[in-house]
Write a protein that holds these residues in place. Sequence first.
Motif, PDB file in Angstrom:
ATOM      1  N   VAL A 180       0.540  -1.190  -0.377  1.00  0.00           N
ATOM      2  CA  VAL A 180       0.075  -0.440  -0.382  1.00  0.00           C
ATOM      3  C   VAL A 180       0.823   1.257  -0.082  1.00  0.00           C
ATOM      4  CG1 VAL A 180      -1.494   1.401   1.466  1.00  0.00           C
ATOM      5  CG2 VAL A 180      -2.093  -1.604   0.988  1.00  0.00           C
ATOM      6  N   PHE A 181       0.298   2.918  -0.855  1.00  0.00           N
ATOM      7  CA  PHE A 181       1.541   3.676  -0.432  1.00  0.00           C
ATOM      8  C   PHE A 181      -0.184   4.525  -0.519  1.00  0.00           C
ATOM      9  CE2 PHE A 181       3.014   0.622  -4.052  1.00  0.00           C
ATOM     10  CZ  PHE A 181       3.804   0.335  -3.786  1.00  0.00           C
ATOM     11  N   TYR A 182       0.330   5.096   0.442  1.00  0.00           N
ATOM     12  CA  TYR A 182      -0.045   6.002   1.005  1.00  0.00           C
ATOM     13  C   TYR A 182       0.271   7.854   0.983  1.00  0.00           C
ATOM     14  CZ  TYR A 182      -4.335   3.702   3.730  1.00  0.00           C
ATOM     15  OH  TYR A 182      -4.647   2.611   4.335  1.00  0.00           O
ATOM     16  N   PRO A 183      -0.243   8.847  -0.056  1.00  0.00           N
ATOM     17  CA  PRO A 183       0.177  10.185  -0.169  1.00  0.00           C
ATOM     18  C   PRO A 183       1.512  10.319   0.245  1.00  0.00           C
ATOM     19  CG  PRO A 183      -1.945  10.049  -1.285  1.00  0.00           C
ATOM     20  CD  PRO A 183      -2.225   8.243  -0.177  1.00  0.00           C
ATOM     21  N   GLN A 184       2.401  11.218   0.435  1.00  0.00           N
ATOM     22  CA  GLN A 184       2.359  11.938   1.223  1.00  0.00           C
ATOM     23  C   GLN A 184       3.174  13.741   0.709  1.00  0.00           C
ATOM     24  OE1 GLN A 184       4.170  10.815   4.057  1.00  0.00           O
ATOM     25  NE2 GLN A 184       3.185   8.524   3.759  1.00  0.00           N
ATOM     26  N   LEU A 185       2.226  14.093   1.748  1.00  0.00           N
ATOM     27  CA  LEU A 185       2.809  15.798   1.458  1.00  0.00           C
ATOM     28  C   LEU A 185       4.102  16.271   1.639  1.00  0.00           C
ATOM     29  CD1 LEU A 185      -1.229  17.392   3.130  1.00  0.00           C
ATOM     30  CD2 LEU A 185      -0.163  16.329   0.431  1.00  0.00           C
ATOM     31  N   ASN A 186       4.615  17.766   0.904  1.00  0.00           N
ATOM     32  CA  ASN A 186       5.812  17.988   1.293  1.00  0.00           C
ATOM     33  C   ASN A 186       5.536  18.913   2.456  1.00  0.00           C
ATOM     34  OD1 ASN A 186       4.664  20.478  -0.183  1.00  0.00           O
ATOM     35  ND2 ASN A 186       5.506  19.707  -2.219  1.00  0.00           N
ATOM     36  N   LYS A 187       5.907  19.958   2.521  1.00  0.00           N
ATOM     37  CA  LYS A 187       6.354  20.719   3.288  1.00  0.00           C
ATOM     38  C   LYS A 187       5.186  22.222   3.224  1.00  0.00           C
ATOM     39  CE  LYS A 187       8.901  24.282   6.241  1.00  0.00           C
ATOM     40  NZ  LYS A 187      10.018  24.700   6.619  1.00  0.00           N
ATOM     41  N   GLU A 188       5.369  22.397   2.259  1.00  0.00           N
ATOM     42  CA  GLU A 188       4.965  23.351   1.633  1.00  0.00           C
ATOM     43  C   GLU A 188       2.493  23.244   1.330  1.00  0.00           C
ATOM     44  OE1 GLU A 188       7.029  22.606  -0.171  1.00  0.00           O
ATOM     45  OE2 GLU A 188       8.328  24.401   0.474  1.00  0.00           O
ATOM     46  N   GLU A 189       2.377  21.816   0.898  1.00  0.00           N
ATOM     47  CA  GLU A 189       1.281  21.145   1.340  1.00  0.00           C
ATOM     48  C   GLU A 189       0.484  20.993   2.495  1.00  0.00           C
ATOM     49  OE1 GLU A 189       1.581  18.980  -3.238  1.00  0.00           O
ATOM     50  OE2 GLU A 189       2.170  18.082  -1.085  1.00  0.00           O
ATOM     51  N   LYS A 190       1.533  20.949   3.082  1.00  0.00           N
ATOM     52  CA  LYS A 190       1.276  20.672   4.628  1.00  0.00           C
ATOM     53  C   LYS A 190       0.290  21.884   5.469  1.00  0.00           C
ATOM     54  CE  LYS A 190       3.655  16.263   5.883  1.00  0.00           C
ATOM     55  NZ  LYS A 190       4.894  16.065   6.977  1.00  0.00           N
ATOM     56  N   GLN A 191       1.401  23.375   4.853  1.00  0.00           N
ATOM     57  CA  GLN A 191       1.300  24.097   5.585  1.00  0.00           C
ATOM     58  C   GLN A 191      -0.504  25.003   6.104  1.00  0.00           C
ATOM     59  OE1 GLN A 191       3.877  25.547   7.299  1.00  0.00           O
ATOM     60  NE2 GLN A 191       2.961  26.600   8.122  1.00  0.00           N
ATOM     61  N   LYS A 192      -0.480  24.332   5.078  1.00  0.00           N
ATOM     62  CA  LYS A 192      -2.563  25.645   4.956  1.00  0.00           C
ATOM     63  C   LYS A 192      -3.098  24.605   5.837  1.00  0.00           C
ATOM     64  CE  LYS A 192      -3.928  22.760   0.793  1.00  0.00           C
ATOM     65  NZ  LYS A 192      -4.698  23.588  -0.745  1.00  0.00           N
ATOM     66  N   PHE A 193      -2.567  22.724   6.170  1.00  0.00           N
ATOM     67  CA  PHE A 193      -3.544  22.291   7.030  1.00  0.00           C
ATOM     68  C   PHE A 193      -3.301  23.061   8.276  1.00  0.00           C
ATOM     69  CE2 PHE A 193      -3.568  19.907   2.935  1.00  0.00           C
ATOM     70  CZ  PHE A 193      -4.895  20.103   2.836  1.00  0.00           C
ATOM     71  N   HIS A 194      -1.992  23.324   8.786  1.00  0.00           N
ATOM     72  CA  HIS A 194      -1.583  23.659   9.971  1.00  0.00           C
ATOM     73  C   HIS A 194      -1.566  24.362  10.392  1.00  0.00           C
ATOM     74  CE1 HIS A 194       1.575  25.196  12.676  1.00  0.00           C
ATOM     75  NE2 HIS A 194       1.768  23.937  13.000  1.00  0.00           N
ATOM     76  N   ASP A 195      -2.568  25.769   9.184  1.00  0.00           N
ATOM     77  CA  ASP A 195      -2.609  26.914   9.612  1.00  0.00           C
ATOM     78  C   ASP A 195      -4.080  26.584   9.822  1.00  0.00           C
ATOM     79  OD1 ASP A 195      -0.273  27.783   9.212  1.00  0.00           O
ATOM     80  OD2 ASP A 195      -0.540  28.862   7.097  1.00  0.00           O
ATOM     81  N   LYS A 196      -4.763  25.942   9.478  1.00  0.00           N
ATOM     82  CA  LYS A 196      -6.172  25.453   9.967  1.00  0.00           C
ATOM     83  C   LYS A 196      -6.046  25.470  11.380  1.00  0.00           C
ATOM     84  CE  LYS A 196     -10.489  23.150   8.678  1.00  0.00           C
ATOM     85  NZ  LYS A 196     -10.540  22.301   6.928  1.00  0.00           N
TER      86      LYS A 196
END
Length: 452
Positions: A179-195
């Motif tokens: 199984v391969f799950y997607p991994q977000l890069n730092k920029e992609e993660k940031q908006k969820f962190h900010d939320k």
Amino acid sequence: MKKIFWTTCVLLCMFFSVQAQKNTVDKIVAVIGGNPILLSDLNQQYTMYLNQGNPPNPDIKCYIIQQMLAQKLLKQQAEIDSVFVEESEVDIELDRRMRAQVQRAGGQENLERFLGKSLLQYKEEIRTDVKEQLVSNKMQGKITENINVTPQEVKKYFDSYALDSLPDIGAEVEVGEVVFYPQLNKEEKQKFHDKIELLRLRIKNGEDFAFLARTYSEDLASAVEGGDLGFFDRSQMVKEFTAVAFKLKPGEVSNVFESEFGFHILQVLERRGEQVHARHILIKPQYEQPSLERTRIKADSVYVKLVNKTIGFNHAASTYSDNKETKFNGGMLLYADNVTARTTFYPVERLDPSIFVVIDSMKVGDVSKPVFFTGQDGKSGYRILYLKSKIPPHKASLEQDYPKFKEYAQQEKIDKALSLWFEKRRETSTIKIDDEFLSCEELKLWTKNSKK
């Protein structure tokens, strides 16, 4: 298969109790060794039976009383043998049952409307009953913990079947997955962190944690309870979660932190020894096309290695798979029913349809190209499937189905041991049953040889 009723002697009583409306005066329907069983307790269990989607059947109450009598006997023996459960175990079980019932009812408000009271109030009301159920179950485990079967006993069990009564075994397969799950890069993660950081700041400025959890948390099981997770110890949560929870003081709210499930903020409500009572808010990252495309490319590269035989499937699963439940088992799916232990042989009719569609046209030994999927937990990704073996439908044989018959033989031995145990305890116990239920076939055994 040759099941004796004691197999499930406390199963029904382990169900979450739902408060029945009491339109009549409560009364005692049975007594065993000085321990009464109330009509209200019986009605609670019957209400739960209906809440599971079963059709109305007043006769089932005879069976329920039988299970409750068994539980009382186990509880009595547990007190003699000093078998007990920790309060933290009761907390965990209560929280588990609450979450399951909230989901079944379609939300906390629906369940509270059905109960006619708050969940917190009801949890306290049923706490004693749940503790008794856990103790009884633990006592039953102690009675049967040393029961095993020899190969000779398995053969004897198999030979007890007439040839024309051997069960038909349906088609089974052994299926592996990487199984391969997607991994977000730092920029992609940031908006969820900010939320979620905005939610943390709102709590810091005085807004109610529980309200924001109900409104925004994406952990649906706990969101309906204001993010409340109940008590847990260090072994029950992922390491990132416990690392934060066990550092905070009661009342403190954490900074944003990340786990495999997403981004969290957490508040500790109470400490009890090595147990923490906490609530949290979860925001799950949403995987968009760029991250999915990176995942597909990674899956394709592993598929090429498998096809070219530069890597074995077991090695591929343990090295690359993101599914922790299967990666350390060589990627193999495991099946378990109420009788057999976990096995790699999976009944075809029980397979996830999305898996069956892929393997149906495969030959034994084949691996599939990476296939996009969404699991029952809502997580999406790609997976490579491997068809290790396929067993066609057949008449059961000892050679081919030895593991199954070993489990069946052991369960029969456990059933007999429990039957004997209960029979001896009944003979030395004072048992009284209300006249209304004396005609129950299931209960005649309980008064046959008991002390009057």
